[in-house]
Scaffold this motif. Structure first.
Motif, mmCIF file in Angstrom:
data_model
loop_
_atom_site.group_PDB
_atom_site.id
_atom_site.type_symbol
_atom_site.label_atom_id
_atom_site.label_comp_id
_atom_site.label_asym_id
_atom_site.label_seq_id
_atom_site.Cartn_x
_atom_site.Cartn_y
_atom_site.Cartn_z
ATOM 1 N N GLY A 197 0.879 -1.329 -0.193
ATOM 2 C CA GLY A 197 -0.075 -0.098 -0.374
ATOM 3 C C GLY A 197 0.689 0.816 -0.090
ATOM 4 N N GLU A 198 0.679 1.867 -0.743
ATOM 5 C CA GLU A 198 1.151 3.499 -1.125
ATOM 6 C C GLU A 198 1.786 4.300 0.674
ATOM 7 O OE1 GLU A 198 3.471 4.670 -3.513
ATOM 8 O OE2 GLU A 198 2.551 2.994 -4.104
ATOM 9 N N ASN A 199 0.834 4.116 1.401
ATOM 10 C CA ASN A 199 0.888 5.005 2.270
ATOM 11 C C ASN A 199 0.920 3.800 3.700
ATOM 12 O OD1 ASN A 199 -1.483 4.455 2.371
ATOM 13 N ND2 ASN A 199 -3.054 6.693 2.238
ATOM 14 N N GLY A 200 1.797 2.798 3.296
ATOM 15 C CA GLY A 200 2.417 2.150 4.822
ATOM 16 C C GLY A 200 3.542 2.106 5.279
ATOM 17 N N ASN A 201 3.930 0.997 6.295
ATOM 18 C CA ASN A 201 4.859 1.059 6.516
ATOM 19 C C ASN A 201 5.980 0.471 5.582
ATOM 20 O OD1 ASN A 201 3.861 2.028 9.889
ATOM 21 N ND2 ASN A 201 2.530 0.185 8.974
ATOM 22 N N GLU A 202 7.116 1.052 6.134
ATOM 23 C CA GLU A 202 8.373 0.726 5.047
ATOM 24 C C GLU A 202 9.163 -0.625 5.464
ATOM 25 O OE1 GLU A 202 10.579 3.779 1.902
ATOM 26 O OE2 GLU A 202 12.696 2.957 3.733
ATOM 27 N N PHE A 203 9.234 -1.414 4.339
ATOM 28 C CA PHE A 203 10.432 -2.626 5.140
ATOM 29 C C PHE A 203 11.017 -2.750 3.620
ATOM 30 C CE2 PHE A 203 8.337 -5.330 8.486
ATOM 31 C CZ PHE A 203 7.662 -4.529 9.043
ATOM 32 N N GLU A 204 11.972 -3.458 4.505
ATOM 33 C CA GLU A 204 13.225 -3.293 3.726
ATOM 34 C C GLU A 204 13.209 -5.320 2.621
ATOM 35 O OE1 GLU A 204 17.232 -2.752 4.715
ATOM 36 O OE2 GLU A 204 17.304 -4.680 3.592
ATOM 37 N N VAL A 205 13.303 -5.809 1.699
ATOM 38 C CA VAL A 205 12.622 -7.045 1.158
ATOM 39 C C VAL A 205 14.050 -7.729 0.656
ATOM 40 C CG1 VAL A 205 12.700 -8.318 -1.176
ATOM 41 C CG2 VAL A 205 11.469 -5.919 -1.228
ATOM 42 N N GLU A 206 14.226 -9.020 1.477
ATOM 43 C CA GLU A 206 15.282 -10.156 2.146
ATOM 44 C C GLU A 206 14.962 -10.344 0.543
ATOM 45 O OE1 GLU A 206 15.016 -11.588 5.194
ATOM 46 O OE2 GLU A 206 17.430 -10.229 6.313
ATOM 47 N N LEU A 207 14.148 -10.957 0.061
ATOM 48 C CA LEU A 207 14.147 -12.543 -0.612
ATOM 49 C C LEU A 207 12.712 -12.180 -1.484
ATOM 50 C CD1 LEU A 207 15.745 -14.451 -1.322
ATOM 51 C CD2 LEU A 207 13.994 -16.019 0.010
ATOM 52 N N ALA A 208 12.959 -12.168 -2.134
ATOM 53 C CA ALA A 208 11.302 -12.918 -3.544
ATOM 54 C C ALA A 208 11.745 -13.497 -4.016
ATOM 55 C CB ALA A 208 11.512 -11.493 -3.896
ATOM 56 N N GLU A 209 10.404 -14.946 -3.841
ATOM 57 C CA GLU A 209 10.295 -15.922 -4.708
ATOM 58 C C GLU A 209 8.895 -16.073 -4.986
ATOM 59 O OE1 GLU A 209 10.831 -19.163 -1.965
ATOM 60 O OE2 GLU A 209 10.283 -18.279 -0.108
#
Lengths: 361, 287
Positions: free
Chosen positions: A286-298
């Protein structure tokens, strides 16, 4: 005829394979044993079949002490995760094998075998050698072999686990059809699996097993909605439920600098060390959500699983779309916090959005 | 690929093969067409005279051949049954499994000639321990001098000596069987006996055929046991083909005639063993 077990224990070395397992299975029902690998599912089924003798405990079937009955007289059928058939016999002879062990007229045998072949969709294959069949077909043969004898207890030990994705879907569908066709009217069907999705689809009574212990018993829906502990929540969700260490105070859930308004069923919890559980499907981009960092995308099938990190908190988000992310990308997410669970520090369920425990209020 | 030196590398093996197999066979064929004997040693040429004599004027050879057939088939069947039973016994988890596995192999590791001498002493009609024990029941079979009983004495000794070999082959076969069909059979309602008949035995069929053929080849060469135990006697009642050929060739020195018998014997063995193998495959493997 009920199948009743009391405090079954089996401990071959220093680890319990079964630890005080008790149950009461009624005829005409489907029971799903859900547990991770090595949780004791196969041991339990083998004990019911008579291939294993437990160290202690009792099994009673039809009012008789089942443990005193030798395997070959138990009238149990079993399908294994490895496709077990007789390599020296052809498809027809394989399926006829259990019938040949009783004094049954050859005409009746032919009829029954043909019926079984038809119900697993293998008509026309009766003269084939087992080795000439594919894995899925071999598993169908062993399924047909277990159906043909009209056993009072039908055990299916992860029957789909060694099949590829497509076949698994297809056979699972066929299982459902077979089970609903009245096969189970006087049969006790016991189906073991590691797959929560399979459990939900079969929609029977679920026994959650872990390290030989029964953690929870109940209808599939109940297990899914109100897991009674963290462990059950983990086992009954794939990917496992996200567990977030959070603090609840003043109607707020706080973790990693994020502040979320607590939904009604969580607002009354004030204990320390609470853990918030949220399914990976209950988190969305979501555009106005909380920011997280991607560790892995499967990417699995048509789904994308994002492994995200913020501070010490790691979560998994599943998105019903194929999306491309790079490692260290920043994404913004929203929590559907009204779907969150809360667990006490010792792992017991504190509150669920479906009305478990405190959520009832 | 064209490799010029390949014959050079083939030569050592070929040389040995020619020396120990091909040359002797060709020489035997040539020898069988000659009248080589002690009066007239030499490779002269007498045509098919030896073969004509063998087929028209020598019932003793054919008697010895049928006797051999009886002895080898009986011993191999007994060895198979006993060997299978012993192998099946130590296949499962029983106490002292390793001890028994080794124990059952002991006869095979002994020297056949020496053991036969010991057996001969055992079966000695007046001094042997067997008749000493049997005298309790008031019987004293003539183990070595009765024409019928002597055949069974030979069978007993052969079975004792070579069952371990059968045991070894069958045990190896049993241990290599997959475990799963046995699990399935138990659940499918097969009692232990039926499990053996419908699962163990059919799964063992290919190995059984191999073991039986190997033992038949070996058993049809029975020679040392007969030689030491009875010397073919009493009369010719335990005389086998190889023993008769030995008498003609190396005692009476009728080399030409013995060669024709050897060659005839070889042809018969090749044909009959091929047929036996085919029949066994058909019966046991249903192919």
């Amino acid at each position: 005829m009920d199948l009743i077990a009391n405090n079954l224990s089996y401990k071959p070395e220093d680890q319990y394979h079964l630890n005080e397992v008790s149950f009461n299975f009624k005829e005409g029902n489907l029971y799903t044993i859900l547990g991770r690998t090595l949780s004791g599912k196969t041991t339990l089924l083998k004990t019911i079949a008579g291939l294993l003798t437990p160290d202690s405990g009792e099994i009673e079937f039809d009012g008789k002490n089942f443990l005193k009955v030798p395997v070959w007289e138990r009238n149990v059928a079993m399908v294994y995760q490895q496709f077990i058939n007789y390599p020296h016999l052809n498809v027809f002879e394989n399926i006829a094998f259990p019938l040949k062990q009783r004094k049954i007229d050859q005409g009746v045998i032919n009829e029954k075998v043909m019926d079984a072949l038809k119900s697993v969709g293998l008509l026309g294959y009766e003269k084939r050698k087992i080795q000439e069949l594919s894995g899925g077909q071999q598993q169908r043969v062993s399924l047909a072999r277990s159906l043909v004898k009209n056993a009072k207890i039908l055990l299916l030990d992860e029957p789909l686990v060694n099949l590829d994705y497509k076949l698994r879907e297809q056979l699972r569908e066929e299982f459902k059809n077979l089970f609903s066709k009245g096969l189970a009217d006087e049969t006790i069907l016991i189906y073991s699996t590691t797959d929560p999705k399979e459990t939900m689809e079969l929609n029977g009574e679920v026994i959650v097993l872990d390290e030989g212990k029964v953690l929870q018993v109940g209808p599939a829906k109940e297990i899914f909605e109100n897991p009674n502990s963290l462990k059950v929540a983990e086992i009954s969700n794939d990917p496992p439920m996200n567990i977030i260490e959070a603090k609840i105070s003043d109607n707020n859930i706080q973790f990693e600098g994020i502040n979320l308004e607590a939904p009604k069923h969580l607002s009354k919890l004030t204990e320390d060390g609470l853990k918030i559980g949220l399914r990976s499907s209950d988190i969305e981009l979501g555009e106005n959500g909380n920011e997280f960092e991607v560790e892995l995308a499967e990417i699995s099938g048509s789904e994308t699983l994002l492994h995200l990190k913020r501070g010490d908190t790691k979560i998994i988000v599943s998105i019903e779309e194929v999306l491309n992310f790079k490692i260290h990308d920043k994404v913004k997410i929203n929590f559907k916090i009204d779907r969150a669970y809360a667990f006490y520090a010792d792992g017991k369920l504190a509150s669920s959005p479906f009305g478990g425990l405190n959520g009832q209020n | 690929m064209n490799f010029k030196h390949k014959y050079f590398f083939l030569f050592p093996g070929l040389f040995v093969l020619i020396g120990i197999l091909i040359f002797p066979i060709i020489f035997v064929v040539r020898l069988s067409l000659s009248g080589w004997n002690s009066y007239n040693p030499g490779l002269d040429y007498i045509g098919l005279e030896n073969y004509i004599r063998l087929f028209t004027d020598d019932p003793r050879f054919w008697e010895s051949f049928f006797r051999l057939s009886f002895l080898s088939v009986t011993t191999v069947i007994l060895q198979y049954v006993i060997g299978f039973a012993l192998a099946h016994m130590v296949w499962k988890d029983i106490k002292f499994k390793r001890f028994f596995r080794v124990l059952f192999l002991v006869p095979m590791m002994t020297t056949p000639v020496i053991m036969t001498v010991i057996w001969r002493t055992f079966f000695h009609e007046s001094l042997g321990p067997v008749n000493d024990l049997l005298s309790v029941f008031g019987v004293a079979p003539k183990w070595l001098t009765d024409p019928v009983i002597a055949k069974f004495t030979v069978i007993i000794v052969e079975v004792w000596q070579w069952t371990p070999f059968m045991f070894l082959l069958l045990l190896a076969g049993l241990l290599s069987l997959p475990k799963e069909p046995f699990l399935a059979a138990a659940i499918d309602g097969a009692s232990p006996v039926r499990k053996f008949i419908y699962v163990t035995f059919p799964l063992m069929a290919p190995i059984s055929i191999g073991a039986i053929i190997i033992r038949l080849i070996e058993a049809s060469k029975i020679m040392d046991t007969v030689y030491v135990l009875t010397s073919g006697g009493p009369g010719t009642s335990t005389e086998t083909s190889s023993f008769y050929i030995f008498i003609k060739g190396l005692r009476e020195f009728q080399m030409g005639y013995a060669a024709s018998m050897s060659f005839t014997y070889l042809i018969i063995m090749i044909i009959s063993l091929t047929i036996i193998a085919k029949v066994l495959t058909k019966v046991l493997l249903k192919e």
